[in-house]
Enzyme design. Sequence first.
Site, mmCIF file in Angstrom:
data_model
loop_
_atom_site.group_PDB
_atom_site.id
_atom_site.type_symbol
_atom_site.label_atom_id
_atom_site.label_comp_id
_atom_site.label_asym_id
_atom_site.label_seq_id
_atom_site.Cartn_x
_atom_site.Cartn_y
_atom_site.Cartn_z
ATOM 1 C CB SER A 150 -0.946 -0.171 1.277
ATOM 2 O OG SER A 150 -1.627 1.307 1.281
ATOM 3 C CE1 TYR A 172 -4.841 -1.896 4.735
ATOM 4 C CE2 TYR A 172 -3.496 0.265 4.684
ATOM 5 C CZ TYR A 172 -4.074 -0.690 3.913
ATOM 6 O OH TYR A 172 -4.144 -0.747 2.634
#
Length: 287
Positions: A150, A172
Site C-alpha cells: 500500500s 495497517y
Amino acid sequence: MGRVEGKVAVISGAARGQGRSHARLLAAEGANIIAIDVCEDIASNDYPLARPEDLDETARLVEKEGRTAYTAIVDVRDRAALAAAIDTGVTELGRLDVVVANAGIAPLTKGGPRQAFIDAVDVDLVGVLNLVHVSLKHLKAGASIIATGSLAASLASQNTSGMDAGPGGAGYGFAKQVVSHYVNNLALQLAPEFIRVNAVHPTNVNTAMLHSPPMYAAFRPDLDNPTREDAEATFPILNAMPVPYIEPEDVSEAVLYLASDAARYVTGQQLRIDAGGAVKAIPWSGS
C-alpha cells in the site's frame, strides 16, 4: 492475450475488489484460479466484508473467461486451514505457479479497540506470510509471488498521511511496511531457485474498503459522519496526480505483468501504482 497461459494462480481476498479483478484478468490471460476469501466479517473492522455469493461471482467471472476456478472459504490467519485449501486446489488444478497475497482489512476507527491493531496485523501481515509459506512447497522455477502492499507503507515511514485512524490504522501501516521488507528479503532467498517475489503498492483503490464510513472519517476528521462526497473532496491530497483513486484493474495490470514470464528477471521490487503518492511524500535522497 495468453500472457499467463497454462499457469495456476492462488489469490487471497478474491471474493471482490482487487482480488476479484486480479482473478478475472489472470483468467482472461489463460490462468486457472484458486480463489480464497474469509467471506465473513471481522468484529473490529467496521465495514462489511465479502460474502460467499461474492466468491461465487468471482468464480463465475473466471469461468466466463473459459478457465477453471477452485474456491475455498478460509481465513488467511488460519495457516492449517489455508494449507489444506491450497493443497486441495493444487490437486484439483494440477500445479501452482503464481501466489497473489492480496487479502486485507483496514479497521480505521479513531479511538477503536486495540484488537483492531491485532486484527490488521494478523490479516495484512500474518495472512501474507501464511499464504506464501504454505504455497512454497508447490512452487518451481519460474513461479511468481506477489504481495499487496500500500501507499500507506511509504506514508507510515514518513509520518505524512496526516490521518488519525486509530489502532487499526497503525496496525495497517505497520503491516504494509513489514510486507515491503519481507518481499525484499524473501526475494534474495528464492532468487537461486528462479522464484520471484515482488510487491504492488496501490494508492486509494475504488473498492468497498475505500468507500466505507471508517475511511471517510479518517479522511475527514473535521466532520461528524462524513459522506462519500465529503471524503472524496480530500482523497486526491495523497497523490501527485490529481485523482481521488485508481481502479482495481490498474493494479491488476501490474499483477499480470509480475505473474507473467515477461517479468522473469524482475524480483525484489516495490512496484507503486500510486498516482505519484510516494514521490510526493518522500523527499528525493539522491542515493
